[in-house]
Design a protein around this motif. Structure first.
Motif, short mmCIF file in Angstrom:
data_model
loop_
_atom_site.label_atom_id
_atom_site.label_comp_id
_atom_site.label_asym_id
_atom_site.label_seq_id
_atom_site.Cartn_x
_atom_site.Cartn_y
_atom_site.Cartn_z
N UNK A 139 -14.48 16.79 -2.32
CA UNK A 139 -13.77 18.08 -2.34
C UNK A 139 -13.65 18.67 -3.74
N UNK A 149 -10.16 7.73 0.32
CA UNK A 149 -9.52 8.96 -0.17
C UNK A 149 -10.11 9.40 -1.50
N UNK A 175 -2.36 -0.75 -7.02
CA UNK A 175 -2.53 -1.59 -5.83
C UNK A 175 -3.49 -2.75 -6.05
N UNK A 233 1.43 13.02 1.44
CA UNK A 233 0.58 14.22 1.38
C UNK A 233 -0.91 13.86 1.35
N UNK A 234 -1.21 12.57 1.06
CA UNK A 234 -2.61 12.18 1.04
C UNK A 234 -3.11 11.92 2.43
N UNK A 235 -3.00 12.88 3.26
CA UNK A 235 -3.57 12.74 4.59
C UNK A 235 -5.08 12.63 4.44
N UNK A 236 -5.72 12.22 5.49
CA UNK A 236 -7.18 12.17 5.50
C UNK A 236 -7.69 13.58 5.19
N UNK A 237 -8.47 13.69 4.15
CA UNK A 237 -8.93 15.03 3.78
C UNK A 237 -10.05 15.47 4.69
N UNK A 238 -9.85 16.61 5.29
CA UNK A 238 -10.95 17.13 6.11
C UNK A 238 -11.82 17.99 5.22
N UNK A 239 -13.10 17.81 5.36
CA UNK A 239 -14.02 18.53 4.49
C UNK A 239 -14.21 19.95 4.99
N UNK A 271 0.85 -1.20 0.00
CA UNK A 271 0.00 0.00 0.00
C UNK A 271 0.88 1.24 0.00
N UNK A 272 0.92 1.95 -1.08
CA UNK A 272 1.84 3.10 -1.15
C UNK A 272 1.07 4.40 -1.33
N UNK A 273 0.39 4.75 -0.25
CA UNK A 273 -0.33 6.02 -0.28
C UNK A 273 0.66 7.12 0.07
N UNK A 274 0.73 8.10 -0.79
CA UNK A 274 1.72 9.16 -0.58
C UNK A 274 1.42 9.94 0.70
N UNK A 310 -13.29 11.10 -0.75
CA UNK A 310 -13.07 12.43 -0.19
C UNK A 310 -12.65 13.42 -1.27
N UNK A 366 -5.75 15.82 -7.66
CA UNK A 366 -5.43 14.59 -6.95
C UNK A 366 -6.02 13.35 -7.60
#
Lengths: 513, 212
Positions: free
Chosen positions: B14, B7, B30, A6-12, A1-4, B10, B19
């Motif tokens: 947004x 993600x 993946x 910067x892809x933090x959980x996006x807050x709306x 799993x290679x989530x970058x 989301x 992205x």
């Protein structure tokens, strides 16, 4: 799993702050470019305003007022007033000096430090809130008129807390179900924990005022902290024509000594307790306020001071003080211009009605006066939610007026003109026959350019039908009930809670004696 | 895997166009299937947008931005979905009828239908009945949407339906109509299959037509 990373959980964030709409260097290239912000309203000329000021000064110097307070007269005499029995006359230099001492701009702070609830008094800023002391209230469940009771106070405060265009709190009523001398203290004790918007505190006498002040000071963190960030305003009401009553002066002295921002607001009635002409009532009422101003500045130089208040006509057939008359808005507009010309903020009046029920009259009268108050920049506009000529308070009128005030504020905010808002680039991009819905320019501006109603219905017929064919009144009632069910005002400190209980039990003991 | 799908949802909500492509590629790398990306990433995002829009918490420009974000992802996924034989939501053909140049509403319907997962062919405005017939034959849509703003041009919807009948293609599509003067009664009267009073309702109606 290679989530970058910067892809933090996006807050709306559905309500993003509007981005700055133009680069600074573009604006700084302009020379001799004048900008008008918002809709401008101006009634009286500088010459007329000077004539009114001269009239007020003349009245205070040659006629004077009766001041029913020994200590008050003493303080005024020491400051340079001419005292003869009850009669106090003020040399004009003394009044001018007092006008100079009082600030035009200052802040009333939210008790919980929420900057959105702070009130910044200053040129071009109108604020709104309910009024005090109606004997009756429209019951939130039955929608019937009945005497105002203690349990109504938190209802009003919570509604104020939840309405976006209501900026300060008063109780909309006089509490009927406690000892008759303790109504004001119970009001404050009920309002303070239920909204963090600043409160305008009305009181009967200096005992009330002392109890109220103790509560506010506890929350502020001591008298020194309160003086730096006052979290309420004290309200005193002299008598027209030309009387400074004992209670009004006694409360004024208390507030001034404790550096509580002060409202000194007469309620003259044109044709009854004041001249029938608008210029005449403004002259007399201003003189009544400026006696309070002079005393307050003699005690506490620089004390924030609002002149006031409710100026309207005596209806010559029903003999009531009309809260829905066009003359009220006109007189208040003239008085606002006089106050601002003299360098004082004004305790304005609007959003009120003579109607007995939630009907077209209530909305016409309330909306038009609220709009005028917004246009004139009435610094604190009160009596929003008054019905039946101040005999009955209504949170439904208050919520309906919240909508009118939002509407008015969108208009007074005006049109911004700059290279970005001109949209020449956006127009070029879209070209003939295109549409703007997908334009970045649209997305950037539509939330701030447009006003979004909360109560006015803009759905098409089918949807309106599907949603139950509701009327404006039904939606207003639903909104108030929804606020009351969901609004959670920020809590007061536990020690303040204890101070409230102590102040109430001490007051109960005092009236037993 | 569920993290990247969340993600994607989301990012759709947004409307983050920068992205979405990377995220879609990452998900495919993946070994998340195109179908899963569509059904568990993109669609839940658009469903959320639909709910918020109805509640008055989101507005048209944001919904369109979300729909466009989904389309960016769909551009990558479409060939893979076709390859895997995944059933798409369906095809919608849109046009404003002959004589009418008002098309902002029809454009909105198109964007809302895209957001709902449809493939949309918008053939423009001032479209003659015969041109509708040709387009139906060419694209084979599940739903045909016609719009008119003017009371003078709305009658052309009736004649367009007649021409579709004469050409023998009326039964191959569900016809939905809309526009300011149009009503359910008018829809019934001219033999359309349904009427929607706004763009969001049109997308809902199209979904009903394809049984989703």
């Amino acid at each position: 799993m290679k989530v970058k990373a910067k892809r933090r959980k996006l807050s709306l964030n559905l309500n993003p702050e509007p981005e700055p709409s133009i680069k600074e260097e573009v604006l700084s290239m302009r020379t001799n470019y004048r900008t008008n912000t918002g809709v401008r309203f101006e009634m009286l000329s500088q010459d007329q305003l000077q004539e009114l000021v001269d009239g007020v000064l003349h009245l205070l110097e040659y006629t004077g007022l009766d001041v029913y307070h020994d200590e008050g007269r003493e303080i005024l005499k020491d400051a340079g007033a001419w005292v003869d029995g009850l009669r106090v006359r003020l040399p004009s230099y003394l009044v001018r000096r007092s006008l100079d001492l009082a600030p035009r701009s200052f802040t009333i702070w939210a008790r919980d430090g929420n900057p959105e609830h702070d009130i910044h008094i200053g040129p071009g800023r109108a604020h709104f809130g309910p009024g005090p002391t109606c004997p009756n209230f429209i019951d939130v469940e039955t929608l019937e008129r009945r005497p105002y009771v203690k349990a109504d106070v938190p209802v009003v405060a919570k509604t104020v807390d939840g309405l976006p265009n209501i900026d300060f709190c008063e109780s909309l009523g006089t509490v009927n179900d406690v000892h008759h001398e303790l109504g004001a203290l119970y009001e404050f004790a009920g309002m303070f924990p239920n909204t963090s918007k600043p409160i305008v505190a009305w009181s009967y006498d200096r005992f009330d005022s002392a109890g109220i002040h103790e509560i506010a000071v506890s929350e502020a963190g001591g008298q020194g902290a309160f003086e730096r960030r006052p979290n309420y305003v004290h309200y005193c009401e002299p008598l027209s024509p030309l009387v400074s009553t004992f209670e009004a002066i006694d409360k004024l002295i208390f507030a001034a000594r404790h550096r509580v921002p002060l409202i000194f607001t007469p309620c003259p009635i044109a044709g009854g307790t004041a001249p029938v002409t608008a210029a005449g009532i403004i002259t007399q009422g201003a003189a009544e306020s400026w006696m309070g101003l002079t005393l307050a500045q003699a005690i506490q130089p620089g004390l924030p001071f609002f002149m006031g208040g409710v100026y309207s006509v005596m209806d010559m057939s029903s003999m009531i003080l009309a809260y829905g008359a066009p003359e009220l808005s006109l007189m208040m507009a003239g008085l606002t211009e006089l106050a601002h010309f003299a360098g004082l903020p004004l305790w304005q009046t609007g959003g009120c009605t003579d109607s007995k029920t939630f009907d077209e009259q209530a909305i016409i009268e309330g909306s038009l006066s609220a709009y005028l108050s917004a246009l004139t920049g009435g610094d604190l506009t009160h009596d929003v939610g008054y019905t039946e000529s101040a005999m009955t308070g209504s949170v439904f009128q208050l919520a309906a007026m919240d909508e009118s005030i939002g509407y008015s504020r969108r208009i007074t905010r005006g049109i911004e003109v700059n290279e970005d808002t001109l949209a020449v680039d956006a127009i070029h991009n879209v070209g003939p026959n295109g549409h703007y819905l997908r334009e970045e320019h649209t997305r950037r501006h539509y939330r701030t350019e447009f006003w979004y109603p909360k109560l006015c219905d803009r759905r098409n017929y089918e949807e309106w039908e599907m949603m139950g064919k509701t009327s404006f009144k039904e939606r207003t009632v639903a909104r108030v009930r929804d606020i009351l069910a969901t609004q959670q005002p920020s809590p007061i400190k536990p020690e303040t809670e204890a101070v409230i209980q102590k102040a109430l039990s001490e007051a109960e003991e005092r009236v037993k004696e | 895997m569920s993290e990247i799908l969340e993600q994607i949802s989301a990012v759709v909500i947004e409307g983050d166009l920068d992205e979405i492509k990377d995220l879609t590629e990452d998900a495919l790398d993946d070994d998340v299937s195109a179908e899963e990306i569509l059904n568990k990433g993109l669609m839940p995002g658009m469903d959320y947008v639909g709910v918020e829009f109805k509640a008055g918490n989101m507005f048209v420009p944001e919904v369109l931005r979300s729909a466009r974000t989904m389309q960016e992802s769909m551009d990558i996924l479409k060939p893979l979905l076709a390859e895997a034989g995944v059933q798409m939501m369906g095809k919608v053909l849109l046009g404003t009828v002959k004589g009418d140049l008002h098309d902002i509403g029809k454009n909105l319907v198109g964007m809302m239908c895209e957001g709902a997962g449809f493939e949309v062919n918008d053939i423009g405005k001032d479209i003659a009945p015969e041109a509708f017939v040709d387009a139906v034959k060419e694209y084979g849509p599940d739903v045909l949407g016609m719009s008119a703003l003017l009371t003078t041009t709305m009658r052309t919807m009736e004649s367009t339906i007649k021409v579709l009948e004469e050409a023998g293609v009326r039964d191959t599509v569900k016809v939905m109509i809309g526009g300011a003067p149009v009503t359910q009664a008018f829809s019934d009267q001219i033999g359309a299959d349904g009427y929607a009073s706004n763009a969001a309702a049109a997308a809902e109606l199209a979904k009903e037509f394809v049984g989703k």
